[in-house]
Design a protein around this motif. Structure first.
Motif, PDB file in Angstrom:
ATOM      1  N   UNK A   1       0.652  -1.212   0.187  1.00 53.01           N
ATOM      2  CA  UNK A   1       0.059   0.065  -0.015  1.00 53.01           C
ATOM      3  C   UNK A   1       0.896   1.208  -0.037  1.00 53.01           C
ATOM      4  N   UNK A   2       1.892   1.251   0.559  1.00 50.99           N
ATOM      5  CA  UNK A   2       2.927   2.228   0.478  1.00 50.99           C
ATOM      6  C   UNK A   2       3.445   2.668  -0.849  1.00 50.99           C
ATOM      7  N   UNK A   3       3.556   1.835  -1.959  1.00 53.23           N
ATOM      8  CA  UNK A   3       3.804   2.092  -3.302  1.00 53.23           C
ATOM      9  C   UNK A   3       2.678   2.163  -4.078  1.00 53.23           C
ATOM     10  N   UNK A   4       1.487   2.086  -3.852  1.00 56.28           N
ATOM     11  CA  UNK A   4       0.233   1.749  -4.605  1.00 56.28           C
ATOM     12  C   UNK A   4      -0.738   2.824  -4.076  1.00 56.28           C
ATOM     13  N   UNK A   5      -1.972   3.047  -5.010  1.00 54.37           N
ATOM     14  CA  UNK A   5      -2.870   3.967  -4.436  1.00 54.37           C
ATOM     15  C   UNK A   5      -3.797   3.263  -3.492  1.00 54.37           C
ATOM     16  N   UNK A   6      -4.593   3.972  -2.759  1.00 58.64           N
ATOM     17  CA  UNK A   6      -5.259   3.385  -1.660  1.00 58.64           C
ATOM     18  C   UNK A   6      -6.458   2.729  -2.320  1.00 58.64           C
ATOM     19  N   UNK A   7      -6.552   1.508  -2.476  1.00 60.58           N
ATOM     20  CA  UNK A   7      -7.779   0.598  -3.132  1.00 60.58           C
ATOM     21  C   UNK A   7      -8.747   0.231  -2.228  1.00 60.58           C
ATOM     22  N   UNK A   8      -9.001   0.619  -0.913  1.00 63.34           N
ATOM     23  CA  UNK A   8      -9.812   0.299  -0.071  1.00 63.34           C
ATOM     24  C   UNK A   8     -11.234   0.823  -0.713  1.00 63.34           C
ATOM     25  N   UNK A   9     -11.222   2.192  -1.114  1.00 66.98           N
ATOM     26  CA  UNK A   9     -12.469   2.413  -1.530  1.00 66.98           C
ATOM     27  C   UNK A   9     -13.242   1.541  -2.813  1.00 66.98           C
ATOM     28  N   UNK A  10     -12.378   1.129  -3.358  1.00 62.24           N
ATOM     29  CA  UNK A  10     -12.785   0.012  -4.751  1.00 62.24           C
ATOM     30  C   UNK A  10     -13.574  -1.157  -4.082  1.00 62.24           C
ATOM     31  N   UNK A  11     -12.680  -1.620  -3.032  1.00 61.21           N
ATOM     32  CA  UNK A  11     -13.291  -2.804  -2.489  1.00 61.21           C
ATOM     33  C   UNK A  11     -14.620  -2.191  -1.688  1.00 61.21           C
ATOM     34  N   UNK A  12     -14.809  -1.226  -0.950  1.00 64.16           N
ATOM     35  CA  UNK A  12     -15.956  -0.980  -0.251  1.00 64.16           C
ATOM     36  C   UNK A  12     -17.332  -0.736  -1.316  1.00 64.16           C
ATOM     37  N   UNK A  13     -16.962  -0.299  -2.468  1.00 64.11           N
ATOM     38  CA  UNK A  13     -17.838   0.067  -3.374  1.00 64.11           C
ATOM     39  C   UNK A  13     -18.314  -1.257  -4.090  1.00 64.11           C
ATOM     40  N   UNK A  14     -17.234  -2.266  -4.413  1.00 66.80           N
ATOM     41  CA  UNK A  14     -17.425  -3.473  -5.206  1.00 66.80           C
ATOM     42  C   UNK A  14     -18.295  -4.332  -4.328  1.00 66.80           C
ATOM     43  N   UNK A  15     -18.283  -4.391  -2.933  1.00 65.39           N
ATOM     44  CA  UNK A  15     -18.895  -5.367  -2.193  1.00 65.39           C
ATOM     45  C   UNK A  15     -19.776  -4.487  -1.182  1.00 65.39           C
ATOM     46  N   UNK A  16     -20.260  -3.496  -1.738  1.00 68.34           N
ATOM     47  CA  UNK A  16     -21.505  -2.818  -1.015  1.00 68.34           C
ATOM     48  C   UNK A  16     -22.719  -3.575  -0.650  1.00 68.34           C
ATOM     49  N   UNK A  17     -22.982  -4.288  -1.728  1.00 67.28           N
ATOM     50  CA  UNK A  17     -24.554  -5.310  -1.581  1.00 67.28           C
ATOM     51  C   UNK A  17     -24.350  -6.374  -1.134  1.00 67.28           C
ATOM     52  N   UNK A  18     -23.081  -6.803  -0.602  1.00 65.51           N
ATOM     53  CA  UNK A  18     -22.766  -8.218  -0.054  1.00 65.51           C
ATOM     54  C   UNK A  18     -23.640  -8.533   1.072  1.00 65.51           C
ATOM     55  N   UNK A  19     -23.927  -9.831   1.173  1.00 66.58           N
ATOM     56  CA  UNK A  19     -24.799 -10.268   2.364  1.00 66.58           C
ATOM     57  C   UNK A  19     -23.944 -10.144   3.466  1.00 66.58           C
ATOM     58  N   UNK A  20     -23.994  -9.144   4.452  1.00 63.30           N
ATOM     59  CA  UNK A  20     -23.208  -9.184   5.444  1.00 63.30           C
ATOM     60  C   UNK A  20     -23.888  -9.109   6.627  1.00 63.30           C
ATOM     61  N   UNK A  21     -23.444  -9.504   7.883  1.00 59.15           N
ATOM     62  CA  UNK A  21     -24.007  -9.194   9.322  1.00 59.15           C
ATOM     63  C   UNK A  21     -23.894  -7.624   9.587  1.00 59.15           C
ATOM     64  N   UNK A  22     -22.281  -7.365   9.464  1.00 59.36           N
ATOM     65  CA  UNK A  22     -21.968  -6.111   9.331  1.00 59.36           C
ATOM     66  C   UNK A  22     -21.083  -5.968   7.991  1.00 59.36           C
TER      67      UNK A  22
END
Length: 193
Positions: free
Chosen positions: A11-32
């Motif tokens: 992550x220190x040599x790459x962009x922050x990819x967390x927002x991509x994952x948050x968006x990709x799995x926003x509709x996942x069947x989760x408890x939280x």
């Protein structure tokens, strides 16, 4: 219960990819839902083995994440924010993601059940099958997933039926679904015991 903890690699040599994952799995069947816990790490809580298996393997195959699946109890009631959760599943997910950072497949499954190591093996096999697929193998599998026959898929790709068969064999097409079913079953057993 299952806790999925995922940490971005390099992550220190790459962009922050967390927002991509948050968006990709926003509709996942989760408890939280997925929640950023710190820096480039995210976490979610699941009660469905099929959902956690699919997401964990998908993230491990991308190569950009270390993936930890923790199995066990969680303290109830769960807080609104995933990152505030506590319990054995959260502890196991932390242990799993830290171990995954040193695993060539970048995925680990940890839990107190005797089934957890078997689930780890199934996850590793499935990640190996998917990560080793060539672009040509991916294209062949993608066509087969649409429900066409092998002959029709071969025609679409402009190859012979024999070449299509060879591509699917090299891609592990015949092993993918059984390996996924096995992982789901073993995660279910690990959660139940």
């Amino acid at each position: 219960m299952f806790v999925l903890t995922v940490d971005q690699r390099a992550s220190r040599s790459d962009r922050d990819r967390v927002p991509d994952v948050l968006e990709r799995y926003a509709s996942a069947r989760t408890v939280r839902p997925f929640d950023r816990t710190a820096g480039d790490e995210i976490q979610a809580v699941f009660d469905a083995a099929d959902e956690v298996a699919a997401i964990a393997v998908d993230l491990a195959v991308t190569g950009g994440w270390s993936v930890g699946v923790g199995i066990g109890d969680v303290d109830l009631p769960l807080p609104a924010a995933t990152r505030a959760g506590r319990g054995r599943a959260f502890e196991a997910a932390r242990e799993a993601v830290e171990t995954a950072k040193h695993d060539r497949r970048r995925i680990r499954v940890v839990g107190a059940s005797d089934w957890a190591p078997h689930a780890q093996t199934a996850a590793a096999v499935l990640v190996d099958i998917l990560a080793s697929r060539s672009d040509a193998g991916c294209a062949a599998v993608d066509l087969m997933r649409t429900g066409v026959t092998q002959a029709r898929a071969a025609q679409t790709l402009g190859i012979t039926p024999q070449a299509m068969s060879a591509r699917l064999a090299a891609a592990g097409w015949d092993l993918e679904q059984p390996a996924e079913d096995l992982l789901i079953r073993l995660l279910t057993e690990a959660d139940a015991s």
